[in-house]
Design an enzyme around this catalytic site. Structure first.
Site, short mmCIF file in Angstrom:
data_model
loop_
_atom_site.label_atom_id
_atom_site.label_comp_id
_atom_site.label_asym_id
_atom_site.label_seq_id
_atom_site.Cartn_x
_atom_site.Cartn_y
_atom_site.Cartn_z
N TYR A 145 -15.23 2.95 8.30
CA TYR A 145 -13.53 2.92 8.16
C TYR A 145 -13.34 3.61 9.62
O TYR A 145 -12.44 3.32 10.37
CB TYR A 145 -13.03 3.60 7.17
N ARG A 150 -2.23 -8.91 -1.94
CA ARG A 150 -1.56 -8.88 -3.54
C ARG A 150 0.00 -9.31 -3.53
O ARG A 150 0.39 -9.12 -2.51
CB ARG A 150 -1.88 -7.60 -4.17
N GLY A 161 0.70 -1.18 -0.02
CA GLY A 161 -0.04 -0.10 0.12
C GLY A 161 0.79 1.19 -0.07
O GLY A 161 2.20 1.35 -0.24
N LYS A 172 -11.34 1.99 12.69
CA LYS A 172 -10.15 2.80 13.20
C LYS A 172 -10.23 3.33 14.72
O LYS A 172 -9.29 2.88 15.56
CB LYS A 172 -9.78 3.95 12.49
N1 SER Z 1 -6.95 9.02 4.05
C1 SER Z 1 -7.96 7.88 4.35
C2 SER Z 1 -9.11 7.97 3.40
O1 SER Z 1 -9.34 8.66 2.99
C3 SER Z 1 -8.30 8.34 5.65
O2 SER Z 1 -7.41 7.77 6.61
O3 SER Z 1 -9.93 7.01 3.76
#
Ligand code: SER
Length: 341
Positions: A155, A38, A15, A159
């Site tokens: 997300y 991957r 990543g 987190k």
């Molecule tokens: N930059 C990330 C996103 O946009 C946030 O941590 O999902």
């Protein structure tokens, strides 16, 4: 006690952050074990002691790695980002929460074997914040770690919970068990949007800034999905990687918390576009806000207060916005896309 080979595990090695971090860890002399869903990029592979293609939801695979290597630290970067997570929230939960729990379990098992706590580095995000309305956002001073913790994306929820899992595992894991073992030394950074010259992000909501830059470098038109006046904290990738390494190395006694904000600059989308046009005068950038993605960005703070990181472990970004462009992004993307001038 153990004959396993000491190593640093990096998940999500392919990543955005992984790419730079693996190189830096190897240059510092670490045996890096790179894991990604991957095939590990050839450029990354050359820096690694071992590579593993696999899913962090595969606990048996992770435990096999833990039998082979003595993980002194784990940089757990693998995650589904905020935009992708809104299309597949259950998958995001599985990867971002259950996957994190698996990694913590492997870390705890490794710690029990080796007799010392495994440093567990967890990139969190400004997505843990959820500011309810634009008026509050506009008038709020830079946001500190305890404020507005009502994330609006899967997300962000994942987190924030990952931070709690880390705190729990570090201080209270199996607290009622008769025998206690070392667990993890959990340290987390809430990153702002990150911009890399080497990789184009995928699935994030702060991606408009790097996408704008890379499109300009490739001579492609770009329609920005947030409004021109949308302001968000960002940081150049080298500063993000430095920060992770710096926090990982910081004396524990200096750390007053397990989670730290960091920031470097907070431009509006229009200010970012102006700089892109300065270096790529032919850049074709337009603004076509996607109101749904725009709303996600609007729930994140316009700027963050990183006083604690500066005080506790000496965080100090090298790159302000202009320097990010002139000394890092522009030379980097020119190299990447084979431009001569
Ligand atoms: N930059 C990330 C996103 O946009 C946030 O941590 O999902």
């Amino acid at each position: 006690m153990t004959s396993r080979k000491p190593a640093v595990l990096v998940t999500g090695a392919n990543g955005e952050i992984g790419h730079s971090l693996v190189r830096r860890l190897a240059a510092d002399g670490a045996n890096v074990v790179a894991l990604d869903v991957r095939e590990i990029d050839a450029a990354c592979r050359t820096h690694c002691t071992a590579t593993q293609v696999g899913d962090i939801n595969d606990l048996a695979m992770l435990q096999r790695l833990g039998v082979e290597f003595e993980f002194t630290s784990i940089f757990h970067l693998a995650a589904l980002l905020s935009t992708r997570g809104e299309f597949q929230p259950e998958l995001a939960h599985r990867v971002n929460v259950e996957g994190t729990l698996n990694l913590m379990r492997v870390a705890v098992e490794s710690a029990a074997n080796s007799g010392y706590a495994v440093t567990f580095m967890f990139p969190s995000s400004i997505a843990v914040y959820g500011i309810a309305d634009t008026k509050t956002r506009a008038s709020a001073p830079p946001v500190s770690e305890e404020q507005y913790l009502a994330p609006q994306t899967m997300y962000g929820c994942n987190k924030l919970y990952g931070e709690h899992l880390g705190r729990y595992t570090m201080h209270h894991y199996r607290r009622l068990a008769a025998e206690q073992h070392p667990t993890i030394d959990f340290r987390s950074i809430r990153f702002p949007g990150l911009i890399s010259a080497d990789t184009v992000p995928s699935g994030g909501t702060s991606d408009y800034a790097p996408e704008m830059l890379h499109a300009a470098a490739k001579g492609e038109p770009y329609a920005c999905f947030v409004r021109e006046n949308m302001r968000l904290p960002f940081m150049a990738m080298p500063d993000a990687v430095d920060a992770l390494l710096q926090l990982a190395e910081a004396p524990k006694a200096n750390l007053s918390t397990h989670v730290y904000n960091i920031g470097a600059f907070a431009p509006s989308a229009a200010e970012f576009a102006t700089l892109v046009r300065e270096f790529f005068p032919k850049a074709n950038i337009s603004f076509k806000p996607d109101l749904l993605r725009q709303a996600i960005v609007e729930s994140w703070p316009a700027d963050v207060d990183d006083t604690r990181a500066r005080r506790d472990w000496g965080f100090k970004p090298l790159y302000d916005l202009r320097r990010t462009f002139s000394e890092y992004l522009i030379p980097g993307v020119r190299r990447r896309y084979g431009m001569t001038s």
